[in-house]
Every structure is written in structure tokens, then in C-alpha cells.
Design a protein around this motif. Structure first.
Motif, PDB file in Angstrom:
ATOM      1  N   TYR A   4      15.089  26.813 -66.012  1.00 40.35           N
ATOM      2  CA  TYR A   4      14.552  25.599 -66.633  1.00 40.35           C
ATOM      3  C   TYR A   4      14.745  24.447 -65.671  1.00 40.35           C
ATOM      4  O   TYR A   4      15.626  24.484 -64.809  1.00 40.35           O
ATOM      5  N   PRO A   5      13.910  23.422 -65.773  1.00 43.16           N
ATOM      6  CA  PRO A   5      14.010  22.311 -64.816  1.00 43.16           C
ATOM      7  C   PRO A   5      15.284  21.501 -65.013  1.00 43.16           C
ATOM      8  O   PRO A   5      15.855  21.444 -66.107  1.00 43.16           O
ATOM      9  N   GLY A   6      15.726  20.868 -63.940  1.00 44.61           N
ATOM     10  CA  GLY A   6      16.882  19.989 -63.982  1.00 44.61           C
ATOM     11  C   GLY A   6      16.486  18.568 -63.620  1.00 44.61           C
ATOM     12  O   GLY A   6      15.451  18.332 -62.997  1.00 44.61           O
ATOM     13  N   LYS A   7      17.322  17.637 -63.996  1.00 45.87           N
ATOM     14  CA  LYS A   7      17.063  16.227 -63.711  1.00 45.87           C
ATOM     15  C   LYS A   7      18.391  15.553 -63.392  1.00 45.87           C
ATOM     16  O   LYS A   7      19.346  15.642 -64.154  1.00 45.87           O
ATOM     17  N   SER A   8      18.445  14.883 -62.234  1.00 45.33           N
ATOM     18  CA  SER A   8      19.653  14.177 -61.807  1.00 45.33           C
ATOM     19  C   SER A   8      19.288  12.755 -61.405  1.00 45.33           C
ATOM     20  O   SER A   8      18.216  12.521 -60.842  1.00 45.33           O
ATOM     21  N   GLY A  21      16.268  -1.747 -45.387  1.00 47.04           N
ATOM     22  CA  GLY A  21      16.850  -1.710 -46.721  1.00 47.04           C
ATOM     23  C   GLY A  21      16.342  -0.573 -47.580  1.00 47.04           C
ATOM     24  O   GLY A  21      16.540  -0.569 -48.795  1.00 47.04           O
ATOM     25  N   GLN A  22      15.710   0.423 -46.953  1.00 45.20           N
ATOM     26  CA  GLN A  22      15.165   1.556 -47.685  1.00 45.20           C
ATOM     27  C   GLN A  22      15.995   2.806 -47.430  1.00 45.20           C
ATOM     28  O   GLN A  22      16.584   2.976 -46.363  1.00 45.20           O
ATOM     29  N   ALA A  23      16.023   3.692 -48.408  1.00 50.19           N
ATOM     30  CA  ALA A  23      16.767   4.940 -48.266  1.00 50.19           C
ATOM     31  C   ALA A  23      16.222   5.758 -47.102  1.00 50.19           C
ATOM     32  O   ALA A  23      15.013   5.826 -46.885  1.00 50.19           O
ATOM     33  N   THR A  24      17.108   6.360 -46.334  1.00 49.15           N
ATOM     34  CA  THR A  24      16.681   7.234 -45.243  1.00 49.15           C
ATOM     35  C   THR A  24      16.274   8.591 -45.815  1.00 49.15           C
ATOM     36  O   THR A  24      16.698   8.984 -46.912  1.00 49.15           O
ATOM     37  N   LEU A  25      15.464   9.329 -45.057  1.00 49.93           N
ATOM     38  CA  LEU A  25      15.047  10.641 -45.533  1.00 49.93           C
ATOM     39  C   LEU A  25      16.228  11.618 -45.630  1.00 49.93           C
ATOM     40  O   LEU A  25      16.307  12.376 -46.601  1.00 49.93           O
ATOM     41  N   PRO A  26      17.160  11.655 -44.660  1.00 44.24           N
ATOM     42  CA  PRO A  26      18.314  12.533 -44.852  1.00 44.24           C
ATOM     43  C   PRO A  26      19.075  12.250 -46.143  1.00 44.24           C
ATOM     44  O   PRO A  26      19.541  13.189 -46.803  1.00 44.24           O
ATOM     45  N   ALA A  27      19.180  10.979 -46.536  1.00 41.65           N
ATOM     46  CA  ALA A  27      19.846  10.656 -47.800  1.00 41.65           C
ATOM     47  C   ALA A  27      19.075  11.212 -48.982  1.00 41.65           C
ATOM     48  O   ALA A  27      19.665  11.773 -49.924  1.00 41.65           O
ATOM     49  N   LEU A  28      17.754  11.094 -48.953  1.00 40.77           N
ATOM     50  CA  LEU A  28      16.935  11.598 -50.054  1.00 40.77           C
ATOM     51  C   LEU A  28      17.000  13.121 -50.135  1.00 40.77           C
ATOM     52  O   LEU A  28      17.027  13.697 -51.230  1.00 40.77           O
ATOM     53  N   VAL A  29      17.038  13.795 -48.983  1.00 37.62           N
ATOM     54  CA  VAL A  29      17.193  15.245 -48.988  1.00 37.62           C
ATOM     55  C   VAL A  29      18.548  15.636 -49.576  1.00 37.62           C
ATOM     56  O   VAL A  29      18.655  16.625 -50.323  1.00 37.62           O
ATOM     57  N   SER A  30      19.577  14.854 -49.288  1.00 38.98           N
ATOM     58  CA  SER A  30      20.886  15.113 -49.887  1.00 38.98           C
ATOM     59  C   SER A  30      20.828  15.001 -51.403  1.00 38.98           C
ATOM     60  O   SER A  30      21.424  15.810 -52.126  1.00 38.98           O
ATOM     61  N   TYR A  31      20.105  13.996 -51.910  1.00 38.45           N
ATOM     62  CA  TYR A  31      19.931  13.861 -53.358  1.00 38.45           C
ATOM     63  C   TYR A  31      19.245  15.101 -53.937  1.00 38.45           C
ATOM     64  O   TYR A  31      19.641  15.615 -55.000  1.00 38.45           O
ATOM     65  N   MET A  32      18.214  15.573 -53.255  1.00 38.76           N
ATOM     66  CA  MET A  32      17.490  16.738 -53.751  1.00 38.76           C
ATOM     67  C   MET A  32      18.396  17.964 -53.806  1.00 38.76           C
ATOM     68  O   MET A  32      18.360  18.752 -54.764  1.00 38.76           O
ATOM     69  N   GLN A  33      19.240  18.123 -52.790  1.00 38.31           N
ATOM     70  CA  GLN A  33      20.141  19.271 -52.781  1.00 38.31           C
ATOM     71  C   GLN A  33      21.205  19.158 -53.867  1.00 38.31           C
ATOM     72  O   GLN A  33      21.601  20.162 -54.467  1.00 38.31           O
ATOM     73  N   GLU A  34      21.665  17.937 -54.138  1.00 32.90           N
ATOM     74  CA  GLU A  34      22.616  17.742 -55.234  1.00 32.90           C
ATOM     75  C   GLU A  34      21.966  18.093 -56.571  1.00 32.90           C
ATOM     76  O   GLU A  34      22.592  18.710 -57.446  1.00 32.90           O
ATOM     77  N   ALA A  35      20.705  17.694 -56.739  1.00 34.82           N
ATOM     78  CA  ALA A  35      19.986  18.008 -57.974  1.00 34.82           C
ATOM     79  C   ALA A  35      19.801  19.518 -58.123  1.00 34.82           C
ATOM     80  O   ALA A  35      19.939  20.076 -59.221  1.00 34.82           O
TER      81      ALA A  35
END
Length: 251
Positions: A4-8, A21-35
Motif C-alpha cells: 500500500y502507498p506511504g506518505k511522509s 534558498g532551494q532544496a538540493t536534489l541530493p536532499a530531496l532524494v534523501s527524503y524519498m529514501q526516508e519515505a
């Protein structure tokens, strides 16, 4: 058991932004992996569940497309779900939304299972196969096929693998490879353009004490596409191959 889908939900921190002042792509990939970790934990197939069996998840490929980047202190939601299965390849999709539920970006990824002692890929075990894949949304096209080979190296740097580059699997964490690939680009690209798409393939692992060579060159004549290759300086083994696409910054 059905997947089932997850949401973080995450808040962009000051150490995860660039000079705009914008999120870097490595940071966003880290968020995706945490999710993804949170979603698999709820189904009993997280990294920790696999490690108890002498196994681990390995990210083999990720294709990311960003439409807009969140800024410092922005709250974002990452939705993720198992999107399909092909032999030993397990597919997982992501979508990133802002507080207004506007789509900021999306990604599809490919995962494999590795024996942590033998450092070899293995067939997907039954306890993972028993989880029925039920995509939470329309799946993105699978990331497959070859990437163009880097032919003309324009920029290159050597990066020593240090202690804080190592993850739970005792090899270089994949977000660090992405960072090294991007850091090899010339300053005028990083300052004057915005990263729009990345297709990155992880081919081999590198360990503490090794040195990685990160090379980059043009992928097209218009200067919007670059090809990347990361290799071991010790034995020349190719570790990562990637293609990045950039757009001009809006005034």
C-alpha cells in the motif's frame, strides 16, 4: 499481504538548501529514501528486516524529474508506493508535493536485494515476493535501457571516500555519488541553470579509503545535457553512470 502507498512529511532545513534558498536534489532524494524506508517498515520488508536475514536493499537506478524546488522551511509531502516487479528488479515510484498539494517532482526507482556477507545480488526472497504489488497511483514508466556513454571528458575530479560517506551497508551512500556527479560540473552551470532531470545508474560499490574519479562531459550540443561517469581510481571499475538535464533559470 498487499502493498500500500506511504506518505511522509518533511520540512526543508537550512543545511539542505543551495545559495538560491532551494532544496538540493541530493536532499530531496534523501527524503524519498526516508519515505520508502517508512513504507517498507510498515510491511515488514524494511532495511532492518532484511539485515536480520543477512540481506539488504540496494538502489540500482533512479530517474528523477523536478518541476519546481521547495525552499527553506517549506513543508513537503513525499508519497511512495511499490509500482511493479520484473524478475529480480523491484520498482518504486515517488511524487513530491508542497503544502498546497501541488506536484513539485516525481521519480521512479529500481531496487535489488544483496547478501551483505557475500556482497552479491540474490534472487528476491519469498517473504518479499509474498507482498502483492498494488500500485497506489498510475505507475511511471520503468527506468530501463542504456544511457549514452561519456565520450568527451571536459571536467574531472578525484574524491576520497571518507567516514561520513559510508552508509548502513558499509559502502558509499548513493546520495553522495549524486552529489559528486553534480559537483564536477562547472560553476557557470550550477549557478546559471537549474537541474530538471536526472537518470542515474548505480553499478558497483566503493568502500572507505578508496578514491572515486568523477568525470563529466557534454551530452548534447545545446549545453543542456551532461553525461557523468564515476569510477574507482584504484582499479578503474565503473561505479555510477548518469545523465543530467538542465534548464535556464527564470528571471
Amino acid at each position: 499481504m498487499k502493498s500500500y502507498p506511504g506518505k511522509s512529511t518533511f520540512t526543508v532545513r537550512s543545511n539542505e538548501i543551495d545559495y538560491r534558498g532551494q532544496a538540493t536534489l541530493p536532499a530531496l532524494v534523501s527524503y524519498m529514501q526516508e519515505a520508502a524506508w517508512a513504507n517498507t517498515r510498515a510491511m515488514g520488508i524494511s532495511m532492518y528486516d532484511l539485515l536480520e536475514r543477512g540481506l539488504t536493499w540496494v538502489l540500482q537506478r533512479m530517474r528523477i524529474e523536478m518541476f519546481r524546488y521547495p525552499g527553506h522551511n517549506d513543508e513537503i509531502t513525499v508519497k511512495t508506493w511499490a509500482s511493479g516487479r520484473e524478475r529480480v528488479f523491484l520498482h518504486r515510484d515517488f511524487r513530491i508535493y508542497n503544502g498546497k498539494q501541488e506536484l513539485l517532482g516525481q521519480a521512479t526507482s529500481v531496487w535489488l536485494v544483496m547478501d551483505v556477507v557475500k556482497r552479491q545480488l540474490v534472487s528476491v526472497p519469498d517473504f518479499i515476493m509474498d507482498v502483492e504489488v498494488v500500485p497506489g497511483s498510475e505507475p511511471l514508466p520503468f527506468a530501463k535501457g542504456k544511457l549514452p556513454q561519456l565520450q568527451e571528458v571536459q571536467y574531472k575530479q578525484q574524491v576520497p571516500v571518507r567516514w561520513h560517506d559510508i552508509d548502513l551497508n558499509r559502502h558509499v551512500t548513493n546520495t553522495r555519488y549524486l552529489q559528486w556527479a553534480l559537483d564536477s560540473l562547472p560553476l557557470e552551470v550550477l549557478e546559471q541553470k537549474q537541474l530538471q532531470q536526472v537518470d542515474i545508474i548505480f553499478k558497483a560499490e566503493s568502500m572507505l579509503g578508496e578514491t572515486v574519479t568523477s568525470a563529466v562531459g557534454p551530452g548534447t550540443e545545446n549545453g543542456h545535457v551532461y553525461l557523468h561517469k564515476l569510477a574507482s581510481q584504484e582499479n578503474g571499475k565503473e561505479l555510477v553512470q548518469a545523465k543530467t538535464e538542465w534548464r535556464e533559470l527564470e528571471n
